[in-house]
Design a protein around this motif. Structure first.
Motif: not given
Length: 303
Positions: A236-239
């Motif tokens: 989802g593109g989070g870190i």
């Protein structure tokens, strides 16, 4: 507040506290039994291999104890670095215990003393290595300004003492391997002696841990060598935030798997009269072990 900043907060959530406490207590229980084992090992009549096995075992306990502390606060990435160290120590113990225990134990000791000897020669003003070492320091941006302040003590007594420690018959084997590897420039490892494996992978294969080396150790090594930074990207593109529960299940599982194997084989080889103690202890912690390794357990299955 910036979303990325929120991700990187050292926020110990309720989930991490619950899972971290569970993980830490489970690993602590391993260490508790290990301290009893260490006492039993130290009570044995000493033979040539015992100092190596006992000190490796102590080192293993120290690393596993540190893993438990990191799991408590959810520091999984750092715990992986220690898990890699625990794996290497475990493989060393198991390889020494497998066969030729005295020879392999002495080979491990010899490699240690050879390393210490090499380091001391760099600091001995009377050695050829000393001048080369100073040249290296002068090129280092952090060290070149402090060379004059470094106190170089007379290292020859230390070097001579190490020479006395090294047993002649083992040293001859080291020199034989040294000659064989001179043309290739390959670094000598302790397990090369006495027709041992060529590398750590070969050592693991000899112990029937092929998959553990090729899949897990390779992955752990990326973290240890600072090459796993991209793994912090989440779906989802989070870190991945600091102190994340993401790897706790895997770390607990492999810490327990390695430790149980090390304990059982050490007891069986060195103190077989204590194997009943192991059976009683293992039965008492088996429910925790199953909680960790059983995918149907709700507590951990969420991960």
């Amino acid at each position: 507040m910036d979303a990325n900043h929120e991700i990187l907060k050292r926020n110990v959530s309720g989930e991490i506290r619950k899972l971290g406490k569970y993980a830490s207590e489970s690993v602590e229980e391993l260490v508790n039994f290990g301290t009893h084992m260490f006492s039993w090992l130290m009570e044995l009549e000493v033979d040539e291999a015992d100092p190596t096995i006992n000190l490796l075992f102590r080192n293993y306990l120290d690393v596993v104890d540190s893993i438990s502390l990191l799991l408590k606060v959810g520091s999984g990435d750092t715990a992986i670095i220690l898990l890699r160290s625990a794996f290497e120590i475990a493989m060393s113990i198991l390889y020494i215990l497998q066969e030729k225990t005295e020879e392999r134990g002495l080979a491990y000791q010899l490699a240690h003393f050879k390393y210490i000897q090499k380091q001391n020669k760099k600091l001995d003003k009377g050695s050829d290595q000393y001048a080369s070492f100073l040249d290296i320091l002068k090129k280092d941006i952090n060290a070149r300004n402090i060379i004059e302040k470094i106190e170089i003590k007379d290292r020859k007594p230390v070097i001579d003492a190490i020479e006395q420690i090294i047993k002649q018959q083992i040293n001859e084997e080291w020199l034989r391997i040294e000659q064989l590897k001179k043309s290739s420039g390959t670094k000598i490892e302790w397990f090369h002696l006495f027709d041992g494996p060529r590398n750590l992978k070969g050592l693991c294969e000899k112990l029937e841990h092929h998959a553990l080396f090729d899949i897990l150790y390779a992955s752990w090594s990326l973290t240890s060598h600072g090459k796993a930074s991209m793994n912090a990207h989440m779906p989802g593109g989070g870190i991945k935030r600091l102190r994340s529960p993401h790897d706790i299940k895997s770390i607990m599982t492999w810490t327990m798997n390695l430790t149980i194997e090390v304990y059982y084989k050490t007891l069986k080889n060195r103190i077989p009269n204590k194997t009943n103690n192991f059976g009683i202890w293992y039965h008492s912690v088996r429910s925790n072990y199953m909680d960790i390794t059983d995918n149907n357990k709700k507590l951990l299955n969420r991960l």
